[in-house]
Write a protein that holds these residues in place. Structure first.
Motif, PDB file in Angstrom:
ATOM      1  N   SER A  21       0.869  -1.171   0.000  1.00  0.00           N
ATOM      2  CA  SER A  21       0.000   0.000   0.000  1.00  0.00           C
ATOM      3  C   SER A  21       0.909   1.225   0.000  1.00  0.00           C
ATOM      4  O   SER A  21       2.137   1.101  -0.062  1.00  0.00           O
ATOM      5  N   LYS A  22       0.313   2.389   0.111  1.00  0.00           N
ATOM      6  CA  LYS A  22       1.138   3.595   0.201  1.00  0.00           C
ATOM      7  C   LYS A  22       1.935   3.616   1.505  1.00  0.00           C
ATOM      8  O   LYS A  22       2.939   4.321   1.625  1.00  0.00           O
ATOM      9  N   SER A  23       1.492   2.813   2.485  1.00  0.00           N
ATOM     10  CA  SER A  23       2.176   2.752   3.778  1.00  0.00           C
ATOM     11  C   SER A  23       3.277   1.703   3.813  1.00  0.00           C
ATOM     12  O   SER A  23       4.168   1.758   4.656  1.00  0.00           O
ATOM     13  N   TRP A  24       3.200   0.726   2.909  1.00  0.00           N
ATOM     14  CA  TRP A  24       4.199  -0.348   2.873  1.00  0.00           C
ATOM     15  C   TRP A  24       4.367  -0.772   1.420  1.00  0.00           C
ATOM     16  O   TRP A  24       3.511  -1.443   0.854  1.00  0.00           O
ATOM     17  N   THR A  25       5.460  -0.359   0.827  1.00  0.00           N
ATOM     18  CA  THR A  25       5.648  -0.523  -0.609  1.00  0.00           C
ATOM     19  C   THR A  25       6.589  -1.675  -0.937  1.00  0.00           C
ATOM     20  O   THR A  25       7.247  -2.235  -0.060  1.00  0.00           O
ATOM     21  N   GLN A  26       6.646  -1.978  -2.227  1.00  0.00           N
ATOM     22  CA  GLN A  26       7.589  -2.992  -2.703  1.00  0.00           C
ATOM     23  C   GLN A  26       9.020  -2.603  -2.342  1.00  0.00           C
ATOM     24  O   GLN A  26       9.827  -3.446  -1.938  1.00  0.00           O
ATOM     25  N   ASN A  27       9.334  -1.315  -2.458  1.00  0.00           N
ATOM     26  CA  ASN A  27      10.680  -0.847  -2.105  1.00  0.00           C
ATOM     27  C   ASN A  27      10.958  -1.028  -0.617  1.00  0.00           C
ATOM     28  O   ASN A  27      12.089  -1.343  -0.221  1.00  0.00           O
ATOM     29  N   ASP A  28       9.935  -0.804   0.212  1.00  0.00           N
ATOM     30  CA  ASP A  28      10.109  -1.012   1.650  1.00  0.00           C
ATOM     31  C   ASP A  28      10.445  -2.473   1.940  1.00  0.00           C
ATOM     32  O   ASP A  28      11.365  -2.773   2.713  1.00  0.00           O
ATOM     33  N   VAL A  36       5.552 -16.017   4.054  1.00  0.00           N
ATOM     34  CA  VAL A  36       6.907 -15.675   3.636  1.00  0.00           C
ATOM     35  C   VAL A  36       7.154 -16.180   2.227  1.00  0.00           C
ATOM     36  O   VAL A  36       7.648 -15.464   1.362  1.00  0.00           O
ATOM     37  N   ARG A  37       6.784 -17.411   1.982  1.00  0.00           N
ATOM     38  CA  ARG A  37       6.985 -17.996   0.656  1.00  0.00           C
ATOM     39  C   ARG A  37       6.171 -17.247  -0.392  1.00  0.00           C
ATOM     40  O   ARG A  37       6.649 -16.954  -1.479  1.00  0.00           O
ATOM     41  N   GLU A  38       4.930 -16.914  -0.062  1.00  0.00           N
ATOM     42  CA  GLU A  38       4.080 -16.232  -1.028  1.00  0.00           C
ATOM     43  C   GLU A  38       4.656 -14.873  -1.392  1.00  0.00           C
ATOM     44  O   GLU A  38       4.647 -14.463  -2.547  1.00  0.00           O
ATOM     45  N   PHE A  39       5.177 -14.164  -0.398  1.00  0.00           N
ATOM     46  CA  PHE A  39       5.715 -12.844  -0.686  1.00  0.00           C
ATOM     47  C   PHE A  39       7.004 -12.931  -1.481  1.00  0.00           C
ATOM     48  O   PHE A  39       7.275 -12.096  -2.333  1.00  0.00           O
ATOM     49  N   ASN A  40       7.814 -13.947  -1.213  1.00  0.00           N
ATOM     50  CA  ASN A  40       9.023 -14.113  -2.009  1.00  0.00           C
ATOM     51  C   ASN A  40       8.666 -14.375  -3.466  1.00  0.00           C
ATOM     52  O   ASN A  40       9.371 -13.959  -4.379  1.00  0.00           O
ATOM     53  N   ASN A  41       7.569 -15.071  -3.680  1.00  0.00           N
ATOM     54  CA  ASN A  41       7.157 -15.345  -5.049  1.00  0.00           C
ATOM     55  C   ASN A  41       6.640 -14.088  -5.742  1.00  0.00           C
ATOM     56  O   ASN A  41       6.684 -13.977  -6.960  1.00  0.00           O
ATOM     57  N   LYS A  42       6.135 -13.140  -4.938  1.00  0.00           N
ATOM     58  CA  LYS A  42       5.589 -11.917  -5.521  1.00  0.00           C
ATOM     59  C   LYS A  42       6.671 -10.890  -5.808  1.00  0.00           C
ATOM     60  O   LYS A  42       6.482 -10.001  -6.616  1.00  0.00           O
ATOM     61  N   SER A  43       7.766 -10.968  -5.078  1.00  0.00           N
ATOM     62  CA  SER A  43       8.758  -9.892  -5.168  1.00  0.00           C
ATOM     63  C   SER A  43       9.934 -10.278  -6.038  1.00  0.00           C
ATOM     64  O   SER A  43      10.019 -11.373  -6.543  1.00  0.00           O
TER      65      SER A  43
END
Length: 336
Positions: free
Chosen positions: A135-142, A329-336
């Motif tokens: 979101s605007k509060s927690w981004t891919q860059n964050d 954790v696994r799902e987010f690693n797959n997204k990033s």
């Protein structure tokens, strides 16, 4: 982090510093130095360090992340983002990724390998963060920045003298070292490191720490024996949950003579449920409800009927029955 009043030997406020919990002034010495050990008795000085602040951070991030899902209110997620950026990303306030000065002992050392257990709560926090939507509060860059920080910390964790010392520990310290290595590696997408840690250290540690009957001699020798038996098994349970993400079954793994994580949990069940009296030293009362999280992990993953029943009975609150450590954790690693 940088608001501390007692600076580490480096003089840098961004360096983490904590004091070993069971060390006290020597009453026989005018200045109390060097401090002496009183196992199981926590010196109040221990709480006036970065460890307390880190524990508060991890608790706050976890609670606010859950609340953000329940309320669907951006204000909770927004505060999570501020907390994480402050502690891990902003150069002026971030923690440097090492624990060189963790668990210092006045008159004895500036820090020690045993201090690496201080960051065990990061494991739960990172699991919560992995469920936090962008979101605007927690981004891919964050998230990328947090992964970079964890990756740097993992490298120090593995290569530093403190890290190598802690890896050689034979009790719960060794278990939680493994748990953190695997957690940090999975979070950063470094599966090979996680698999190597399991293969080279976790299997041997299960074999050396757990007896064929399921007892844990190293933890039973402590003055808070029931607490430490549960604490050690919780580390193994989290390892088992993380390992499942890589197709590794630690829950079902046993040595030829029956040493394993599940047998150790089953050994504890009669004591948790009050069917047997605990005959080892336990200085402080241990409410059986403190085992609910451990049992909820085991129950959910193994579907063992006896453990499911025990977990349900010991949970004092509805949220005690909700185990973390899902596949976020696994799902987010797959997204990033």
């Amino acid at each position: 982090m940088v608001d501390k009043t007692k600076l580490p030997p480096s003089g840098l406020k961004n360096d983490y510093v904590s004091m070993a919990p069971y060390w006290w002034p020597d009453p026989q010495k005018p200045d109390g130095l060097p401090y002496i050990r009183r196992d199981g008795e926590t010196n109040p000085e221990h709480y006036n360090t970065d460890r307390t602040q880190l524990e508060h951070l991890c608790d706050a991030v976890s609670c606010l992340t859950i609340q953000s899902f329940v309320s669907e209110n951006e204000i909770h997620a927004s505060h999570v983002g501020r907390l994480l950026r402050c502690w891990f990303l902003e150069p002026s306030t971030m923690m440097n990724p090492h624990l060189r000065y963790a668990q210092y002992i006045p008159g004895r050392c500036e820090g020690r390998g045993l201090g690496l257990i201080d960051t065990m709560n990061l494991c739960h926090m990172l699991d919560m963060v992995s469920h936090l939507p962008f979101s605007k509060s927690w981004t891919q860059n964050d998230l990328s920045g947090l992964k970079d920080w964890v990756g740097s910390y993992l490298e120090w964790f593995l290569k530093s003298e403190h890290g190598q010392t802690e890896c050689r520990e034979f009790n719960n310290h060794g278990t939680w070292y493994d748990t953190q290595v695997v957690c940090f590696a999975v979070f950063c997408g470094q599966d090979k490191i996680a698999r190597d840690q399991i293969e080279n250290h976790v299997y041997p540690r299960i074999s050396s720490q757990i007896e064929p009957d399921g007892s844990q001699p190293h933890e039973l020798a402590r003055t808070l024996s029931m607490s430490y038996c549960t604490f050690n098994l919780t580390g193994f349970a989290i390892l088992s949950r993380l390992s499942r993400q890589m197709g590794i079954d630690l829950w079902g793994w046993k040595t030829a003579d029956g040493r394993g994580i599940l047998p150790a949990i089953r050994w504890m069940l009669p004591y948790y449920m009050g069917r047997k009296n605990w005959n080892w030293t336990q200085l402080n009362e241990f409410p059986p409800s403190k085992a609910a999280f451990l049992l909820s992990l085991a129950a959910e993953d193994t579907q063992d009927g006896e453990i499911i029943e025990a977990a349900g009975k010991l949970a004092e609150f509805p949220w005690s029955k909700i185990s973390a450590w899902r596949t976020g954790v696994r799902e987010f690693n797959n997204k990033s």
